[in-house]
Design an enzyme around this catalytic site. Structure first.
Site, short mmCIF file in Angstrom:
data_model
loop_
_atom_site.label_atom_id
_atom_site.label_comp_id
_atom_site.label_asym_id
_atom_site.label_seq_id
_atom_site.Cartn_x
_atom_site.Cartn_y
_atom_site.Cartn_z
N ARG A 62 0.83 -1.21 0.00
CA ARG A 62 0.00 0.00 0.00
C ARG A 62 0.86 1.25 0.00
O ARG A 62 0.57 2.21 -0.71
CB ARG A 62 -0.94 0.00 1.21
CG ARG A 62 -2.03 -1.07 1.14
CD ARG A 62 -2.95 -0.98 2.34
NE ARG A 62 -3.76 0.24 2.33
CZ ARG A 62 -4.49 0.67 3.36
NH1 ARG A 62 -4.47 0.00 4.50
NH2 ARG A 62 -5.20 1.77 3.25
N CYS A 64 -1.32 6.31 9.10
CA CYS A 64 -1.58 5.02 8.45
C CYS A 64 -2.69 5.23 7.43
O CYS A 64 -2.71 6.24 6.74
CB CYS A 64 -1.94 3.97 9.49
SG CYS A 64 -3.37 4.38 10.52
#
Length: 280
Positions: A178, A233
């Site tokens: 990611r 995050c």
């Protein structure tokens, strides 16, 4: 008293009247699963905290997927759970501590010093044969005196200003795929905030699924000064695990960018294209 981690043995040895316990089990793919697990069995006298309903406010493009809960409402939840300055607070989950760390951060941000995450979570508690219960505890009476969040929070605009500055360091807690922009299963854009580095939160766990040793965590964070590090995050949840592990290693709580990548995608699309190109 415990302010970062507590073992199952240490929790079991505490007098029941001296501790407030929160079950934070959750599953992003099945939002009701945590409550269902709680109803089937939990640590005695534990209250349940839902990531979406209790530990966050409603998601939005402007704020991200897991904004901070309403301050006044969260204070009231803590008060009705019996949180007091002289009590030990313990949070646990069954996901390595990432959801419990979100609760840890929020409660600590209310000025509660003695709050800790149960190392190893509910599974380890069960493995040791300690008691479980299916009953929910009745409301209690507590008191929180804070009038605002008391831990360092960095807003999106501040993060945007950090991109071309060497004064602060951005740390992304997501998995490498990611971060690199190779895969993005949740948010509308792939990649990372420009200038960020990647410290995957799960690499802070040991082989048994608990937190790595103090020595390992100190090595993990030795190049990051908590005074100028900002953690983020996908939506401000797993970043709290990195904040906690960084705190264990350094003795100081670093800053959190709560909106994280999910907010960044909505606010700064012009930076996302650059970010994706850089990380491809």
């Amino acid at each position: 008293m415990y302010s970062t981690l507590i073992s199952a043995q240490e929790l079991n040895a505490l007098p029941p009247h001296s501790v407030v316990i929160f079950d934070c089990r959750f599953d992003l793919q099945r939002p009701n699963a945590g409550r269902e697990q709680y109803d089937k069995g939990h640590i005695p006298k534990a209250f349940y905290l839902d990531l979406n309903l209790d530990l966050s406010s409603w998601p939005s493009k402007a704020e991200g997927r897991h904004p901070l809960p309403n301050f006044t409402e969260f204070k009231e939840i803590m008060s009705q759970s019996g949180v007091l300055p002289d009590k030990q607070v313990v949070c646990y989950d069954d996901s390595g501590g990432c959801y419990a760390a979100r609760a840890w951060w929020l409660i600590k941000a209310l000025g509660v010093e003695n709050v800790a995450v149960l190392n190893g979570g509910y599974s380890h508690w069960q493995e040791l044969g300690f008691d479980a219960d299916r009953r929910s505890p009745p409301p209690q009476t507590g008191k929180i005196s804070a009038v605002e969040w008391m831990l360092p929070i960095v807003a999106a605009q501040e993060v945007h200003a950090m991109i071309n500055s060497s004064e602060r360091v951005l740390v992304d807690a997501r998995e490498s795929a990611r971060f690199a922009g190779v895969a993005e299963p949740i948010d509308p854009y792939a990649g990372h905030i420009p200038s960020a580095c990647n410290v995957y939160w799960k690499e802070g766990l040991n082989a048994e699924g608990g937190f790595a040793s103090l020595q390992a965590l100190q090595k993990r964070w030795q190049d990051y000064n908590p005074d100028n590090t900002v953690h983020y995050c996908g939506s401000g949840v797993t970043a709290c695990f990195n904040v906690l592990s960084h705190t264990i290693a350094s003795g100081k709580v670093p800053a959190l960018y709560v909106g994280s990548w999910s907010q960044w995608c909505g606010l700064y699309p012009e930076q996302i294209a650059q970010c994706t190109e850089q990380s491809a």
